[in-house]
Design a protein around this motif. Sequence first.
Motif, PDB file in Angstrom:
ATOM      1  N   SER A  88      -3.161  -3.448  -9.208  1.00  0.00           N
ATOM      2  CA  SER A  88      -3.352  -2.701  -8.283  1.00  0.00           C
ATOM      3  C   SER A  88      -4.779  -1.772  -8.304  1.00  0.00           C
TER       4      SER A  88
ATOM      5  N   TRP B 263      -4.186   6.771  -2.991  1.00  0.00           N
ATOM      6  CA  TRP B 263      -3.763   5.522  -2.498  1.00  0.00           C
ATOM      7  C   TRP B 263      -3.908   4.307  -3.333  1.00  0.00           C
ATOM      8  N   THR B 264      -2.967   3.777  -3.284  1.00  0.00           N
ATOM      9  CA  THR B 264      -2.669   2.473  -4.248  1.00  0.00           C
ATOM     10  C   THR B 264      -2.462   1.295  -3.202  1.00  0.00           C
ATOM     11  N   LEU B 265      -3.330   0.237  -3.688  1.00  0.00           N
ATOM     12  CA  LEU B 265      -3.458  -0.886  -2.806  1.00  0.00           C
ATOM     13  C   LEU B 265      -3.402  -2.241  -3.724  1.00  0.00           C
ATOM     14  N   TYR B 266      -3.074  -3.378  -3.098  1.00  0.00           N
ATOM     15  CA  TYR B 266      -2.858  -4.649  -3.913  1.00  0.00           C
ATOM     16  C   TYR B 266      -3.802  -5.577  -3.684  1.00  0.00           C
TER      17      TYR B 266
ATOM     18  N   THR C  60      -6.041   2.106  -7.324  1.00  0.00           N
ATOM     19  CA  THR C  60      -5.824   3.331  -6.779  1.00  0.00           C
ATOM     20  C   THR C  60      -7.080   4.028  -6.441  1.00  0.00           C
TER      21      THR C  60
ATOM     22  N   LEU D 178       0.641   5.719  -0.105  1.00  0.00           N
ATOM     23  CA  LEU D 178      -0.293   6.786   0.113  1.00  0.00           C
ATOM     24  C   LEU D 178       0.464   8.229  -0.471  1.00  0.00           C
TER      25      LEU D 178
ATOM     26  N   PRO E  38      -7.125   5.196   4.613  1.00  0.00           N
ATOM     27  CA  PRO E  38      -6.179   5.297   5.517  1.00  0.00           C
ATOM     28  C   PRO E  38      -6.106   6.544   6.547  1.00  0.00           C
TER      29      PRO E  38
ATOM     30  N   THR F 262      -8.234  -5.686  -1.929  1.00  0.00           N
ATOM     31  CA  THR F 262      -9.265  -4.923  -1.055  1.00  0.00           C
ATOM     32  C   THR F 262      -9.431  -5.508   0.410  1.00  0.00           C
ATOM     33  N   GLY F 263      -9.991  -4.847   1.308  1.00  0.00           N
ATOM     34  CA  GLY F 263     -10.128  -5.346   2.642  1.00  0.00           C
ATOM     35  C   GLY F 263     -11.321  -6.305   2.982  1.00  0.00           C
TER      36      GLY F 263
ATOM     37  N   MET G  27       0.900  -1.110   0.018  1.00  0.00           N
ATOM     38  CA  MET G  27       0.004   0.115  -0.026  1.00  0.00           C
ATOM     39  C   MET G  27       0.918   1.264   0.078  1.00  0.00           C
TER      40      MET G  27
ATOM     41  N   GLN H 270     -13.948  -0.894   1.386  1.00  0.00           N
ATOM     42  CA  GLN H 270     -12.627  -0.747   1.654  1.00  0.00           C
ATOM     43  C   GLN H 270     -12.417   0.466   2.472  1.00  0.00           C
TER      44      GLN H 270
END
Length: 199
Positions: free
Chosen positions: A132, A65-68, A134, A3, A79, A70-71, A1, A76
Amino acid sequence: MMLIEETQVSSAVLPVAAFKEHLRLGSGFAEDSLQDGLLESFLRAALSAVEARTGKILLQRDFAWTLYGTGTAEAQGLPVAPVQAVSAMVLTDAQGGEVTVATSAYQLVQDGHRPIVRATSGALPQVPAKGSLTIRFTAGFGADWASVPADLRQAVFLLAAHFYEFRQDTRLSEGCMPFGVTSLLERYRVRRMTLGAGT
């Protein structure tokens, strides 16, 4: 992740004049503005430290915010807080191809501590394999200093004054924060809830 801050706080928004009054610096002299750059740098450092400690963005700006992954399938968490708007969600595949998610597919659920992006129906789009997601959003209490809660404004001034007073002291350890500042920030810190040890 990761930011990334896409826009920065403008110098015009920083309360340099009010900070001078807080420090009780003299005024009415030809050299009044000589320290403005230094004072601004301490204000920026204090602002960053307060935001890092609380997870709250004081002055409004844009983030990516880039993540790889999802929650959850339906939502999601974001942060930082408070989040005012989500401007875009972009999926990027392993080859760098991008797809912008329709704004009708998600909605922002605002929260003072834990804002989330929730699917309007079903689930959020799945992050591509080795790709990813974003999320671009605007966060902050407001665009000007007056919109920041009074106790957080005071915390920034106290910490910036601490940096100013001890600017020549190389013995200060990283992360040094006076007790008065930490007490002002305490109610803004996010408490992590768990269901038991190790969860």
